[in-house]
Design an enzyme around this catalytic site. Structure first.
Site, mmCIF file in Angstrom:
data_model
loop_
_atom_site.group_PDB
_atom_site.id
_atom_site.type_symbol
_atom_site.label_atom_id
_atom_site.label_comp_id
_atom_site.label_asym_id
_atom_site.label_seq_id
_atom_site.Cartn_x
_atom_site.Cartn_y
_atom_site.Cartn_z
ATOM 1 C CE1 TYR A 297 -3.162 -2.614 0.069
ATOM 2 C CE2 TYR A 297 -3.547 -2.239 1.947
ATOM 3 C CZ TYR A 297 -4.340 -2.570 1.244
ATOM 4 O OH TYR A 297 -5.088 -3.855 0.502
ATOM 5 C CE LYS B 237 0.824 -17.627 -3.223
ATOM 6 N NZ LYS B 237 -0.444 -18.788 -3.170
ATOM 7 C CG ASP C 269 -2.915 -20.029 -1.056
ATOM 8 O OD1 ASP C 269 -2.567 -19.496 -0.079
ATOM 9 O OD2 ASP C 269 -3.200 -20.671 -2.141
ATOM 10 C CG ASP D 191 -7.396 -4.704 3.794
ATOM 11 O OD1 ASP D 191 -8.194 -3.700 4.739
ATOM 12 O OD2 ASP D 191 -7.543 -3.239 2.764
ATOM 13 C CG ASP E 121 -12.640 -6.443 5.682
ATOM 14 O OD1 ASP E 121 -12.450 -5.705 6.810
ATOM 15 O OD2 ASP E 121 -13.455 -5.675 4.563
#
Ligand code: NAD
Length: 385
Positions: free
Chosen positions: A141, A192, A224, A248, A252
């Site tokens: 980000y 990852k 994943d 992030d 959620d």
């Protein structure tokens, strides 16, 4: 020592829910001898209206000087047409970066009383209590270079950079290990590493750091698989730590497991454990001013503040218990209402939690004083407690 708490109600339902959190704080002062000073500041749309910008200098100073910050929410229809650089949300982002709040703690707790509110089967989620620790000020980000460029053939290409220094990974790692030490001592680091070199370094750094925390069991999981496991068997997790973008998304997803956005608090901490505490939801302009918002996420944010910034775990436990007690009493705001429970307004929910805190104190003092008076001063009718 007297603690300094900055209170930033913000926009929409922000002032309504923060008022209930302040009631809880006042109860801690009056009945538990917790010494603090509150100073209110403007942020978001309210600050734009008053001063022309979403993060006035006075709010920044107040926040920097405080031991902790309680924030309601920012944003709303009124400011949506403003340029993105001066929208209410910029106030929040500004505070995060000015205070170097790099560690974002997002608990996902499902109270057994609300198991039916989740979209997952009750046996999968009932009793869920996990904490996601998300790196908040680095990663893709913020990484440079970034942008959209035009290639020689005229085609456009968008690009961002996933970048972490060892020191940044170590910093968020320490935060997560220390939180795991205060919980069930299990930490799952999500990356990852099979595809992204940056997160290969993430995994190596976490593994190296784990030598300093032999009491915490560290595991690693690809993102994943972590997403899949969160909806398959979320109770396997205690604490998860991950990068800004993975956190992030996963946080959620974890929030949704619990059914209502109105129940979940969050904390953003810097290296000195100074923190900003806020509900995970936004300013809910669709219900602002109606007195029906759920204040529990904000009240639980006060509990997190006491636990993580102000070193008062006993007071935090008391708030958590009081929330549990009112849910046991079947009191529900509209967002968590199910048939057969008693629907209450924002203020009533706050009053009920304060009354339950007083009742807890009366119980732990061995019944000294008058519980009815306690209940009355908390705003509840005597038959509630
Ligand atoms: P939202 O979280 O405000 O609302 C989503 C839905 O959940 C709405 O239907 C709302 O009524 C409901 N809801 C939210 N909190 C609730 C509560 N405490 N009790 C009962 N119901 C609740 O998200 P949104 O509608 O996407 O965003 C509204 C505004 O909030 C936007 O301006 C957005 O930018 C801003 N926002 C701010 C923050 C923040 O301040 N941290 C976070 C997210 C969104």
């Amino acid at each position: 020592m007297t603690k300094k708490i900055a209170v930033l109600p913000g926009d929409g339902i922000g002032p309504e829910i923060v008022a209930e959190a302040v009631k809880v704080l006042e109860c801690l002062k009056r009945d538990y001898g917790f010494s603090f000073e509150i100073e209110e500041g403007l942020i978001g749309g309210a600050a734009i209206d008053e001063t022309g910008g979403p993060l006035p200098e006075s709010t920044l100073k107040l926040s920097k000087d405080a031991d902790a910050i309680i924030l309601g929410a920012v944003g709303g229809y009124k400011w949506e047409s403003l340029d993105i650089s001066i929208r209410p949300e910029k106030g929040l982002l500004g505070l995060r970066s000015e205070l170097s709040l790099f560690s974002n703690l997002r608990p996902a707790i499902l109270y057994p009383q609300l198991a039916a509110a989740s979209t997952l089967k009750p046996e999968v989620v009932s009793g869920l209590d996990l904490m996601i620790v998300r790196e908040l000020t680095g990663g893709i980000y913020f990484g440079q270079p970034r942008g959209v460029r035009t290639l020689d053939n005229g085609e456009k290409q968008g690009y961002n950079t996933l970048i972490y220094k060892e020191s940044e990974i170590e910093r968020i790692g320490r935060s997560a290990f220390e939180i795991a030490q205060k919980r069930n001592r299990k930490l799952c680091s999500v990356d990852k590493a099979n595809v992204l070199e940056c997160t290969e370094l993430w995994r190596e750094t976490m593994t190296e750091l784990s030598k300093e925390y032999p009491d915490v069991e560290l595991s690693h999981m690809y993102v994943d698989n972590a997403a899949m496991q969160l909806v398959r068997a979320p109770k396997q997790f205690d604490v998860m730590v991950t990068t800004n973008m993975f956190g992030d998304i996963l946080s959620d997803c974890a929030a949704m497991l619990t059914g209502s956005i109105g129940m979940l608090p969050s904390a953003s901490l810097n290296a000195q454990n100074q923190g900003m505490y806020e509900p995970i939801h936004g300013s809910a302009p669709d219900i602002a001013g109606k007195g029906i918002a759920n204040p529990i996420a904000t009240i639980l944010s006060v509990s997190m503040m006491l636990r993580y910034s102000l070193d008062e775990p006993g007071l935090a436990d008391n708030i958590d218990k009081a929330v549990n007690d009112v849910l046991d009493k079947n009191l529900r705001t509209a967002d968590i209402y199910t048939e057969g429970s008693k629907k209450v307004a924002t203020e009533e929910m706050g009053d009920a939690i304060v009354a339950a805190m007083k009742k807890n104190m009366w119980d732990s003092a061995g019944g000294i004083g008058n519980p009815e008076e306690c209940a009355r001063s908390g705003g509840m009718s005597n038959d509630e407690y």
